[in-house]
Design an enzyme around this catalytic site. Structure first.
Site, PDB file in Angstrom:
ATOM      1  N   GLY A  32      -3.267  -4.860  -4.609  1.00 22.90           N
ATOM      2  CA  GLY A  32      -2.874  -5.305  -5.954  1.00 22.90           C
ATOM      3  C   GLY A  32      -1.344  -4.804  -6.213  1.00 22.90           C
ATOM      4  O   GLY A  32      -0.764  -4.911  -7.204  1.00 22.90           O
ATOM      5  N   ASP A  33      -0.637  -3.708  -5.349  1.00 20.57           N
ATOM      6  CA  ASP A  33       0.660  -2.929  -5.804  1.00 20.57           C
ATOM      7  C   ASP A  33       1.116  -2.650  -4.387  1.00 20.57           C
ATOM      8  O   ASP A  33       1.513  -1.429  -4.330  1.00 20.57           O
ATOM      9  CB  ASP A  33       0.208  -1.791  -6.839  1.00 20.57           C
ATOM     10  CG  ASP A  33       1.604  -1.366  -7.566  1.00 20.57           C
ATOM     11  OD1 ASP A  33       2.566  -2.200  -7.497  1.00 20.57           O
ATOM     12  OD2 ASP A  33       1.863  -0.099  -7.967  1.00 20.57           O
ATOM     13  N   LEU A  34       1.296  -3.545  -3.574  1.00 24.52           N
ATOM     14  CA  LEU A  34       1.559  -3.117  -2.058  1.00 24.52           C
ATOM     15  C   LEU A  34       3.091  -3.226  -1.967  1.00 24.52           C
ATOM     16  O   LEU A  34       3.609  -4.063  -1.169  1.00 24.52           O
ATOM     17  CB  LEU A  34       0.779  -4.017  -1.163  1.00 24.52           C
ATOM     18  CG  LEU A  34       0.414  -3.699   0.332  1.00 24.52           C
ATOM     19  CD1 LEU A  34      -0.270  -2.318   0.426  1.00 24.52           C
ATOM     20  CD2 LEU A  34      -0.191  -4.669   1.006  1.00 24.52           C
ATOM     21  N   HIS A  35       3.676  -2.395  -2.602  1.00 19.77           N
ATOM     22  CA  HIS A  35       5.275  -2.358  -2.464  1.00 19.77           C
ATOM     23  C   HIS A  35       5.606  -1.241  -1.575  1.00 19.77           C
ATOM     24  O   HIS A  35       4.893  -0.547  -1.138  1.00 19.77           O
ATOM     25  CB  HIS A  35       5.798  -2.374  -3.843  1.00 19.77           C
ATOM     26  CG  HIS A  35       5.382  -1.134  -4.733  1.00 19.77           C
ATOM     27  ND1 HIS A  35       5.770   0.060  -4.361  1.00 19.77           N
ATOM     28  CD2 HIS A  35       4.738  -0.958  -5.866  1.00 19.77           C
ATOM     29  CE1 HIS A  35       5.347   1.003  -5.150  1.00 19.77           C
ATOM     30  NE2 HIS A  35       4.668   0.401  -6.076  1.00 19.77           N
TER      31      HIS A  35
END
Ligand code: ADP
Ligand code: MG
Length: 306
Positions: free
Chosen positions: A200-203
């Site tokens: 969900g927040d794989l930056h």
């Protein structure tokens, strides 16, 4: 006591998300929380990471000499439960392991990624391939109907809250982009796919170079959704993406690599990423900020790549 040199940006963020009083109380309680974790888990605690944004985190060494990280969540409750639940379900596969958790203090003891440099340190192609490979490791957990994680449908309610706060309008947010994102969420959510657990927040800064695997994810949101949503956070980052020369070519290249080398449906990934850009801007406003220009500009780039 170590760990009390708090970066000013971290202090500002904590006060913005928690509010002035609760934020100051949290910051004041940090030394005691860190002390309890140190005693309970037998830790030698280092100086906090320079890159602190919303949560306190520092490298620590366990009494067995293991390199670990102590992370104290600024916001407890559902978000923290989802992060912990996701780390447990990933179980070290593509993500750092959760070594211990103390719910009363919102404290996580995590396996440390060593050397721990992030995807900011490699070129665009390499970063995209790292994320592509990592997603294959992470996206293997179909969820039962009664799973405890937040869902993409729940995330989309940020737009309902935005409209409720502005008499049905979109307030400071550009109405056209909000409508576009609402439409994308509506269409995809109506399909009724089997959700999997997404990071969900794989930056870039949540993917760290490691030894056990080439790259390990940290800091999952833990959200139930469509696998094609997962690349969205990577596609709209880093924060200065749209200030870089050739930003559009960078994003196009990412979409091409994910489609050609990792089998992602380019159009689906592109549309989800547009929706995620607008959602992230809406969240920034909820956290007390102004409309960030980067994500809106990235939505425009993604739109033009259609
Ligand atoms: N397990 C880990 N191994 C190595 N470094 C870590 C680890 N966890 C966090 N860090 C460092 O701490 C920073 C903040 O941690 P993160 O979990 O991403 O918090 P936030 O939720 O505030 O983004 C990361 O960008 C990274 O530099
Ligand atoms: Mg992070």
């Amino acid at each position: 006591m170590t760990g009390l040199e708090l970066p000013p940006g971290f202090v500002r963020n904590v006060l913005a998300v928690r509010g002035e009083d609760a934020g100051r109380a949290f910051l004041a309680s940090l030394p005691a929380i860190i002390g309890r974790c140190r005693d309970q888990w037998g830790l030698a605690v280092g100086e906090p990471f320079a890159a602190l944004t919303y949560n306190w985190a520092a490298p620590v060494t366990t009494r067995d000499g293991e390199a670990a990280v102590l992370k104290i969540a600024t916001i407890e409750g559902d978000e923290l439960a989802a992060e912990v639940g996701a780390l447990r379900l990933f179980d070290g596969r593509g993500a750092v392991r959760l070594l211990a958790f103390e719910p009363a203090d919102g404290a996580m003891l995590l396996e440390r990624a060593v050397p721990g440099t992030s995807l900011l340190d490699v070129d665009n192609d390499q970063a995209t391939r790292a994320v592509g490979a990592l997603m294959s490791r992470l996206l293997r957990h179909p969820l039962p109907p009664d799973h405890p994680f937040p869902t993409l449908g729940g995330w989309a309610r940020a737009f309902e809250r935005l409209r409720a706060a502005h008499g049905g309008g979109t307030g400071p947010m550009p109405a056209g982009w909000v409508e576009r994102a609402e439409g994308i969420f509506r269409d995809f959510l109506a399909e009724g796919w089997q959700p999997v657990l997404l990071h969900g927040d794989l930056h870039h800064t949540n993917v760290l170079a490691a030894a056990r695997e080439p790259w390990l994810a940290i800091d999952p949101h833990g959200v139930a959704g469509d696998p094609a949503f997962e690349p969205a956070a990577f596609l709209r980052n880093p924060l200065d993406l749209t200030e870089r020369p050739g930003a559009s070519a960078i994003v196009r290249r990412r979409l091409d690599i994910l489609a050609d080398e990792f089998g992602y449906d380019r159009e689906r990934v592109r549309l989800w990423a547009i929706a995620n850009c607008v959602l992230s801007a809406a969240w920034s406003i909820e956290d007390g900020g102004e409309v960030p220009q980067g994500p809106i500009e990235t939505a425009r780039i993604l739109h033009e790549l259609g």
